[in-house]
Design a protein around this motif. Sequence first.
Motif, PDB file in Angstrom:
ATOM      1  N   THR A 188       0.832  -1.188   0.000  1.00  0.00           N
ATOM      2  CA  THR A 188       0.000   0.000   0.000  1.00  0.00           C
ATOM      3  C   THR A 188       0.874   1.248   0.000  1.00  0.00           C
ATOM      4  OG1 THR A 188      -1.704   1.261   1.194  1.00  0.00           O
ATOM      5  CG2 THR A 188      -0.168  -0.032   2.530  1.00  0.00           C
ATOM      6  N   PRO A 189       0.447   2.313  -0.693  1.00  0.00           N
ATOM      7  CA  PRO A 189       1.223   3.552  -0.671  1.00  0.00           C
ATOM      8  C   PRO A 189       0.992   4.369   0.606  1.00  0.00           C
ATOM      9  CG  PRO A 189      -0.696   3.808  -2.083  1.00  0.00           C
ATOM     10  CD  PRO A 189      -0.678   2.374  -1.644  1.00  0.00           C
ATOM     11  N   LEU A 190       0.054   3.946   1.438  1.00  0.00           N
ATOM     12  CA  LEU A 190      -0.248   4.694   2.655  1.00  0.00           C
ATOM     13  C   LEU A 190       0.874   4.561   3.680  1.00  0.00           C
ATOM     14  CD1 LEU A 190      -4.043   3.986   3.279  1.00  0.00           C
ATOM     15  CD2 LEU A 190      -2.950   5.596   1.711  1.00  0.00           C
ATOM     16  N   LYS A 191       1.032   5.595   4.495  1.00  0.00           N
ATOM     17  CA  LYS A 191       1.982   5.566   5.605  1.00  0.00           C
ATOM     18  C   LYS A 191       1.242   5.161   6.868  1.00  0.00           C
ATOM     19  CE  LYS A 191       5.506   8.969   4.254  1.00  0.00           C
ATOM     20  NZ  LYS A 191       6.176  10.231   4.678  1.00  0.00           N
ATOM     21  N   LEU A 192       1.529   3.974   7.370  1.00  0.00           N
ATOM     22  CA  LEU A 192       0.877   3.540   8.601  1.00  0.00           C
ATOM     23  C   LEU A 192       1.474   4.227   9.823  1.00  0.00           C
ATOM     24  CD1 LEU A 192      -0.063   1.371   6.554  1.00  0.00           C
ATOM     25  CD2 LEU A 192      -0.086  -0.230   8.464  1.00  0.00           C
ATOM     26  N   TYR A 193       2.721   4.657   9.680  1.00  0.00           N
ATOM     27  CA  TYR A 193       3.383   5.376  10.773  1.00  0.00           C
ATOM     28  C   TYR A 193       4.146   6.555  10.210  1.00  0.00           C
ATOM     29  CZ  TYR A 193       6.776   6.537  14.425  1.00  0.00           C
ATOM     30  OH  TYR A 193       7.550   7.204  15.337  1.00  0.00           O
ATOM     31  N   ASP A 194       3.839   7.744  10.727  1.00  0.00           N
ATOM     32  CA  ASP A 194       4.523   8.967  10.311  1.00  0.00           C
ATOM     33  C   ASP A 194       4.733   9.828  11.555  1.00  0.00           C
ATOM     34  OD1 ASP A 194       5.445  11.344   9.311  1.00  0.00           O
ATOM     35  OD2 ASP A 194       3.868  11.578   7.809  1.00  0.00           O
TER      36      ASP A 194
END
Length: 247
Positions: A188-194
Motif C-alpha cells: 500500500t502507498p499509505l503511511k501507517l506510521y509517520d
Amino acid sequence: MFKVSAFGDSGLRIQFGETISPKTNQRIRSFAVLLEQEKLHGILEWIPTYTALSIVYDPYVISYAELEQFVLDLKEKMTRINLPKADVVHIPTCYGGDKGPDLAQVADHNGLTEEEVVKIHSGTNYLIYMMGFTPGFPYLGGMSKKIATPRLTVPRPKIAPGSVGIAGEQTGIYSMETPGGWQIIGRTPLKLYDPDRDPPILLKAGNYVRFHPVSEEEYKDILETVRNGTFHPHVEPYREEEDGCAG
C-alpha cells in the motif's frame, strides 16, 4: 475468564481468554478504556495482546496487592462500558509484481490463481486486534484459511514499508522497513506510521481494515498525494451484516 497473575517484579497480567476471538478482544478493549478513565497513580502503561492485557506499574508507588484489588474492582465495571462504534479503513493495495513478490507462491501453495488470492484477500473486513511489533503495525484477524501460507524459510533482511503480507493464517501490513519472514503479496502507498503526523499512527485497535486492489498507475498516483499530504483513506462505519465471509 478473568485470571490475574504476577508478570515479573513490576507487572500484572490479566488473562481474558484462551483463543483469539472478537469477544475476547472486546473485553480487553473495554478494560483498557477503564484503565484510561481511572488513571490510577502508579500505573506506567498497559499492553493489550490477543488474549491478555499486562499492566506495568511502579512498585514504589503502588503494591502488587493494591493493584490486584484495583483490577478486581474494575472488572465489575466492564459491562457498563460502551465502546466507540468501529470504522472500516480502506487500504489501497497494489498486488503482485515487484510489490508482491510472493503472490505466486501463496497461490501455488493453496492451489489457486493469483487473481483468486487477491479476490479472497480483499474480500473481507479484518478486525485490528492490536498494534505491534513496530509502531503502526496492525495484527489483523479474519483472514480466510483458503490463502493461509507458512512464513518464508529464510526471512528477508529488508521489507519495504506498506508491504502486505501473510504468515500462517494471519495477514498484516509492515509499517516500517524491517527484516521479515511474511509472504509479501502486495503493497500500500499509505503511511501507517509517520512521526510528523498527528496522530502518527494511522490505524487503531478495534477498527477494521479492508484491502482495496489498485493498479500500478493508481498506486503511483496515490503515493504522490500521500507524499504531499493531500490523500485521506476512505473510512466508513463498520456494518457486521455487510461483512464478507472469511471462511
